[in-house]
Enzyme design. Structure first.
Site, PDB file in Angstrom:
ATOM      1  N   ASP A 131       0.854  -1.185   0.000  1.00 35.22           N
ATOM      2  CA  ASP A 131       0.000   0.000   0.000  1.00 35.22           C
ATOM      3  C   ASP A 131       0.888   1.231   0.000  1.00 35.22           C
ATOM      4  OD1 ASP A 131       1.066   0.290   2.530  1.00 35.22           O
ATOM      5  OD2 ASP A 131      -0.859   0.356   3.573  1.00 35.22           O
ATOM      6  N   ASP A 154      -3.308   4.412   2.718  1.00 33.93           N
ATOM      7  CA  ASP A 154      -3.656   4.770   4.092  1.00 33.93           C
ATOM      8  C   ASP A 154      -3.335   6.241   4.318  1.00 33.93           C
ATOM      9  OD1 ASP A 154      -4.525   2.271   4.934  1.00 33.93           O
ATOM     10  OD2 ASP A 154      -2.559   1.663   5.678  1.00 33.93           O
ATOM     11  N   ASP A 159       1.369   4.809   2.291  1.00 34.13           N
ATOM     12  CA  ASP A 159       0.976   5.422   3.557  1.00 34.13           C
ATOM     13  C   ASP A 159       1.370   6.901   3.584  1.00 34.13           C
ATOM     14  OD1 ASP A 159       0.404   2.739   5.082  1.00 34.13           O
ATOM     15  OD2 ASP A 159       2.415   2.487   4.254  1.00 34.13           O
TER      16      ASP A 159
HETATM   17  P1  TTP Z   1       2.041  -1.063   6.621  1.00 33.27           P
HETATM   18  O1  TTP Z   1       1.557  -0.180   5.548  1.00 33.27           O
HETATM   19  O2  TTP Z   1       1.150  -2.215   6.970  1.00 33.27           O
HETATM   20  O3  TTP Z   1       3.461  -1.691   6.334  1.00 33.27           O
HETATM   21  P2  TTP Z   1       4.713  -1.132   5.514  1.00 33.27           P
HETATM   22  O4  TTP Z   1       4.415   0.187   4.889  1.00 33.27           O
HETATM   23  O5  TTP Z   1       5.867  -1.176   6.443  1.00 33.27           O
HETATM   24  O6  TTP Z   1       4.934  -2.246   4.438  1.00 33.27           O
HETATM   25  P3  TTP Z   1       4.159  -2.442   3.052  1.00 33.27           P
HETATM   26  O7  TTP Z   1       5.128  -2.100   1.996  1.00 33.27           O
HETATM   27  O8  TTP Z   1       3.770  -3.878   3.022  1.00 33.27           O
HETATM   28  O9  TTP Z   1       2.959  -1.547   3.057  1.00 33.27           O
HETATM   29  O10 TTP Z   1       2.255  -0.243   7.946  1.00 33.27           O
HETATM   30  C1  TTP Z   1       3.004   0.959   7.965  1.00 33.27           C
HETATM   31  C2  TTP Z   1       3.282   1.362   9.355  1.00 33.27           C
HETATM   32  O11 TTP Z   1       2.110   1.826   9.970  1.00 33.27           O
HETATM   33  C3  TTP Z   1       3.790   0.205  10.214  1.00 33.27           C
HETATM   34  O12 TTP Z   1       4.912   0.638  10.925  1.00 33.27           O
HETATM   35  C4  TTP Z   1       2.711  -0.037  11.174  1.00 33.27           C
HETATM   36  C5  TTP Z   1       2.096   1.339  11.265  1.00 33.27           C
HETATM   37  N1  TTP Z   1       0.780   1.409  11.890  1.00 33.27           N
HETATM   38  C6  TTP Z   1      -0.335   0.721  11.442  1.00 33.27           C
HETATM   39  O13 TTP Z   1      -0.296   0.011  10.441  1.00 33.27           O
HETATM   40  N2  TTP Z   1      -1.491   0.833  12.139  1.00 33.27           N
HETATM   41  C7  TTP Z   1      -1.582   1.598  13.243  1.00 33.27           C
HETATM   42  O14 TTP Z   1      -2.651   1.692  13.860  1.00 33.27           O
HETATM   43  C8  TTP Z   1      -0.395   2.315  13.671  1.00 33.27           C
HETATM   44  C9  TTP Z   1      -0.385   3.167  14.879  1.00 33.27           C
HETATM   45  C10 TTP Z   1       0.731   2.184  12.968  1.00 33.27           C
HETATM   46 MN    MN Z   2       2.645   0.451   3.779  1.00 34.89          MN
HETATM   47 MN    MN Z   3      -0.483   0.846   5.580  1.00 36.02          MN
END
Ligand code: TTP
Ligand code: MN
Ligand code: MN
Ligand code: MN
Length: 421
Positions: free
Chosen positions: A204, A345, A206
């Site tokens: 995703d 996100d 973020d």
């Molecule tokens: P992710 O998007 O799930 O993971 P990522 O970006 O490290 O890997 P990917 O390439 O697969 O997307 O999560 C990003 C960060 O957000 C991770 O450190 C966890 C954090 N996070 C949540 O996902 N949910 C929450 O409620 C909080 C506080 C943090």
């Molecule tokens: Mn991510």
């Molecule tokens: Mn995420």
């Protein structure tokens, strides 16, 4: 012949947040084996085992050289009996039986397929599997009522299981930036998650949004979301409002680890045009089986898991040969639409909490977990993505940057690119 007495054992600090772990390291095969067992444990709703394997993998990622003998591992933290057996198996035989049989197991494969649906977690997948549902067709035939997220997840299954590239993340970043400044001039957008750590692909994208004047960010998310909806950029969105200030334990209590920012889980509709300018590798399919048929850019992958190409790289024509996906494509030919679905996100933070939110949303997940464990066990502090509370002093510690948070925690600063635990 290795003389055990002459082998110099590696040494790494106990907590992953004390180590510098770059994306590239010297023990990929071992770390991948342990990560697969971690993933399988997480998919089986055994988080304790999952964390144990993640910690073991993170130790191997931090080593300065490739592991060649078990003696080098003597005294290393986080390597339990189970992880050591897996490592020994790989060193002795080139692969671990447990890892290979897990990969082949019907249960693991079904868990992967079902949790590959956005909105489906380990528990839901386990329930479906117990009813004999192992594939997307079986799910669709079962007549189960899916919630809105799961319906969207199923509808965009292929797109959402195709890694997001950095170029796509940047294209989405431009759209988010435009949305945010249109509804609140001066507001700032920061890329977080794996892409901030330097990853070239992710599941995703973020983003963290703030405004330099405290309070101006209030109510921002609904405005951003309706701007995006109006422009036709969202295929799905679920917004949750900020519950930090009104929460029961309130700001006077040590903050819990649950994030209470205004946040939005969404699925973007990204026009392929938007990333066309970006340089795409000619043929970067890791499997090597990605090849073109005369006059037709079709990927002839037989193993759908091994094609790492995005539809953009394949011209959207990667016809992955999995039976369940094959059937889905008949109803929705993913390759013939000028856009793709991407999970995004969005999080809005007041500027006073920005450094904590940035640290908390940059990851990796294990790095975050280890930071909080360090804070609690070693410093009697509670760290969340909102604040840092010092239990001994009975007060919150302010920070305007990630560097200040590491300093409060008595840790050496680790830049995002080295938080890939
Ligand atoms: P992710 O998007 O799930 O993971 P990522 O970006 O490290 O890997 P990917 O390439 O697969 O997307 O999560 C990003 C960060 O957000 C991770 O450190 C966890 C954090 N996070 C949540 O996902 N949910 C929450 O409620 C909080 C506080 C943090
Ligand atoms: Mn991510
Ligand atoms: Mn995420
Ligand atoms: Mn190195």
């Amino acid at each position: 012949q290795i003389n055990e007495a002459e082998v110099v054992a590696f040494s790494v600090p106990s907590y992953a947040c004390q180590r510098r772990i770059a994306l590239d390291h010297h023990n990929t095969v071992l770390a991948d084996a342990l990560s697969l067992l971690a993933e399988n444990a997480e998919l089986s709703d055994e988080d304790g085992r999952g964390v144990a394997f993640r910690r073991a993998a993170a130790v191997l990622k931090a080593l300065p050289r490739q592991v060649t003998s078990m003696a080098q591992l003597k005294g290393l933290p986080c390597l339990g009996g189970h992880s050591l057996r897996v490592i020994k198996d790989v060193l002795d035989n080139g692969a671990s039986d447990e890892v290979e049989s897990t990969k082949r197991s019907e249960r693991y494969k079904a868990l992967k397929v079902l949790t590959g649906i956005f909105g489906v977690g380990a528990k839901t997948a386990a329930r479906w599997i117990s009813e004999g549902i192992h594939t997307l067709q079986q799910l669709q035939a079962s007549g189960h009522t899916l919630n809105r997220a799961q319906q969207a997840g199923l509808e965009h299954y292929d797109d959402l299981n195709q890694p997001v590239t950095k170029a796509e993340a940047d294209a989405i970043g431009e759209i988010v930036e435009k949305a945010v400044v249109s509804v609140l001039p001066g507001a700032q957008v920061t890329l977080t998650g794996g892409f901030r750590r330097g990853k070239l692909a992710g599941h995703d994208v973020d983003f963290l949004i703030t405004h330099p004047e405290e309070g101006r960010e209030e109510g921002l998310m609904p405005k951003v979301v309706s701007w995006l909806v109006k422009q036709g950029f969202l295929l799905y969105q679920k917004t949750t409002r900020n519950s930090y200030l009104e929460s029961k334990d309130g700001p006077a209590q040590p903050p819990s680890n649950i994030d209470r920012f205004e946040r939005c889980f969404s699925i973007f509709k990204l026009e392929k045009q938007a990333t066309k300018q970006a340089e795409m590798p000619e043929d970067s399919c890791s499997f090597g089986a990605h090849r073109q048929v005369e006059g037709d850019d079709t990927c002839l992958q037989t193993d759908p898991q091994s094609c790492s190409l995005s539809p953009i790289q394949t011209g959207g024509l990667c016809r992955r040969a999995s039976s369940e996906e094959g059937q889905l494509e008949e109803t929705e030919p993913a390759g013939h639409k000028p856009w793709r679905a991407v999970r995004v996100d969005l999080v809005v933070s007041p500027v006073s909490q920005f450094a904590f939110a940035l640290l908390g949303w940059t990851g990796s997940k294990l790095f975050e977990r280890e930071l909080r464990r360090w804070a609690g066990y070693e410093k009697a502090m509670s760290l969340s993505s909102h604040a840092l509370y010092d239990n001994n002093q009975g007060r919150y510690l302010r920070a305007a940057s990630e560097e200040e948070i590491f300093a409060h925690l008595g840790l050496e600063y680790i830049p995002p690119s080295e938080r890939n635990a």
